[in-house]
Design an enzyme around this catalytic site. Structure first.
Site, PDB file in Angstrom:
ATOM      1  N   GLN A  81       0.393  -5.022   3.189  1.00  0.00           N
ATOM      2  CA  GLN A  81       1.162  -6.001   3.964  1.00  0.00           C
ATOM      3  C   GLN A  81       1.477  -5.440   5.351  1.00  0.00           C
ATOM      4  OE1 GLN A  81       4.496  -7.249   1.517  1.00  0.00           O
ATOM      5  NE2 GLN A  81       3.163  -7.704  -0.188  1.00  0.00           N
ATOM      6  N   HIS A  85       0.234  -6.119  10.382  1.00  0.00           N
ATOM      7  CA  HIS A  85       0.937  -6.113  11.678  1.00  0.00           C
ATOM      8  C   HIS A  85       0.112  -5.258  12.624  1.00  0.00           C
ATOM      9  CE1 HIS A  85       4.577  -8.097  10.169  1.00  0.00           C
ATOM     10  NE2 HIS A  85       4.088  -7.645   9.022  1.00  0.00           N
ATOM     11  N   GLU A 105      -4.036   7.886   8.020  1.00  0.00           N
ATOM     12  CA  GLU A 105      -3.690   7.850   6.599  1.00  0.00           C
ATOM     13  C   GLU A 105      -4.431   8.943   5.859  1.00  0.00           C
ATOM     14  OE1 GLU A 105      -4.767   4.174   4.747  1.00  0.00           O
ATOM     15  OE2 GLU A 105      -3.474   4.553   3.036  1.00  0.00           O
ATOM     16  N   SER A 107      -6.772  10.589   3.338  1.00  0.00           N
ATOM     17  CA  SER A 107      -8.035   9.992   2.902  1.00  0.00           C
ATOM     18  C   SER A 107      -8.423  10.428   1.496  1.00  0.00           C
ATOM     19  CB  SER A 107      -9.150  10.364   3.874  1.00  0.00           C
ATOM     20  OG  SER A 107     -10.383   9.963   3.311  1.00  0.00           O
ATOM     21  N   GLY A 108      -8.591   9.425   0.657  1.00  0.00           N
ATOM     22  CA  GLY A 108      -9.041   9.682  -0.716  1.00  0.00           C
ATOM     23  C   GLY A 108     -10.513  10.024  -0.783  1.00  0.00           C
ATOM     24  N   ARG A 109     -11.183  10.062   0.382  1.00  0.00           N
ATOM     25  CA  ARG A 109     -12.570  10.537   0.398  1.00  0.00           C
ATOM     26  C   ARG A 109     -12.593  12.058   0.499  1.00  0.00           C
ATOM     27  NH1 ARG A 109     -15.668   8.187   4.985  1.00  0.00           N
ATOM     28  NH2 ARG A 109     -17.481   8.772   3.751  1.00  0.00           N
ATOM     29  N   ARG A 175     -11.916   6.716  -6.721  1.00  0.00           N
ATOM     30  CA  ARG A 175     -10.592   6.154  -6.390  1.00  0.00           C
ATOM     31  C   ARG A 175     -10.537   4.631  -6.559  1.00  0.00           C
ATOM     32  NH1 ARG A 175     -10.495   6.185   0.240  1.00  0.00           N
ATOM     33  NH2 ARG A 175     -12.568   5.316   0.483  1.00  0.00           N
ATOM     34  N   ARG A 202       9.625  -9.366   8.082  1.00  0.00           N
ATOM     35  CA  ARG A 202       9.663  -8.716   6.765  1.00  0.00           C
ATOM     36  C   ARG A 202      11.059  -8.397   6.258  1.00  0.00           C
ATOM     37  NH1 ARG A 202       4.542  -9.533   4.583  1.00  0.00           N
ATOM     38  NH2 ARG A 202       3.014  -9.184   6.219  1.00  0.00           N
TER      39      ARG A 202
END
Ligand SMILES: Cc1cc2nc3c(=O)[nH]c(=O)nc-3n(C[C@H](O)[C@H](O)[C@H](O)COP(=O)(O)OP(=O)(O)OC[C@H]3O[C@@H](n4cnc5c(N)ncnc54)[C@H](O)[C@@H]3O)c2cc1C
Length: 238
Positions: A81, A85, A105, A107-109, A175, A202
């Site tokens: 969500q 923005h 962010e 990274s799940g890689r 993942r 929000r």
């Protein structure tokens, strides 16, 4: 007065002020540059100017205040969500240039995840009228059963994630079995205008409770950084 590194608790995660640039005076001086003037202290006439700017949609001066937040332990469902923005950084003078609100962010890689899932404080009832909404303070009748189903479900997702990794499946695909309650961390840098827009939409009863709670924290932070501008932008009719 807030300080860099200050932390707000968000469920079992947190919001930390990484850094910020500007305050109410920044807005005033960005607006007064047109007249070759600047102020060194916020006077009553400056507060009037801020209100005038907000009411009359002269919004670019508010974009010179930038706030950088570290959001840690935020569930993917809230991040999805938040990512909506997008408009956040612009420049007052020169050609119109706009870049998206900026994110970084984990990274799940690259990183193998730990079993770190969001645990709701309660399992709320579906709202009767608002099809997207819930009742903040009304839990379902059999909440113990809901908690048990939820826990079993996230635990089995994580087991399957580990099993896929053990089979040699790459992290970027393994993942894919993780649920939306999975927690992540990001750095979010946005202008005051963008943050107030986020709070308006929000910190509102029509939004999901978990993002309302994040918006309340953002509101607390920005009203410390630029109280007059935050109030003026929140109260203006868009
Ligand atoms: C209660 C609630 C329910 C929602 N439900 C859903 C849903 O079911 N599905 C879904 O997909 N989304 C949903 N959203 C997300 C919503 O549609 C917006 O994407 C989100 O709120 C971000 O707002 P925004 O577009 O104004 O923000 P930004 O993208 O940051 O834009 C800020 C402002 O810039 C201007 N702007 C942005 N892009 C343009 C453009 N291309 N042209 C001209 N002006 C532009 C607009 O004035 C806009 O308000 C929901 C939001 C809320 C608050």
């Amino acid at each position: 007065m807030i300080s860099k590194g200050q932390i707000w608790k968000y469920y079992d995660g947190s919001v930390t002020i990484s850094d910020w640039m500007g305050n109410d005076l920044t807005v005033v001086n960005a607006a007064r540059v047109s007249f070759g003037k600047s102020s060194s202290e916020l006077a009553e006439k400056d507060e009037k100017l801020i209100n005038y700017l907000a009411v009359n949609h002269h919004l670019s001066p508010f974009r010179h205040i930038q706030v950088s937040l570290i959001l840690a332990g935020i569930p993917e469902i809230v991040m999805r969500q938040l990512y909506k923005h997008q408009v956040g950084v612009a420049y007052t003078s020169g050609e119109f240039r706009e870049v998206a609100t900026c994110w970084n962010e984990i990274s799940g890689r690259y990183v193998e995840f730990e079993p770190d899932f969001f645990q709701p404080r309660s399992f709320r009832k579906q709202h009767d009228k608002n099809k997207q909404g819930s009742y903040r303070d009304k839990a379902v009748d059999n909440e113990a059963e809901a908690i048990a189903i939820y826990r079993e479900s996230v635990a089995s997702s994580f087991d399957n994630y580990k099993k896929l990794l053990d089979l040699g499946v790459c992290k970027e695909q393994a993942r894919m079995v993780l649920p939306l309650s999975f927690k992540t961390s990001v750095i979010w840098t946005a202008s005051l205008e963008a943050l107030v827009h986020f709070v308006k939409l929000r910190d509102h009863e029509s939004a999901q409770v978990e993002i309302q709670d994040l918006a309340k924290i953002v509101h607390d932070i920005i009203k410390e950084i630029a109280p007059v501008s935050t109030k003026a932008l929140l109260e203006r009719k868009s």
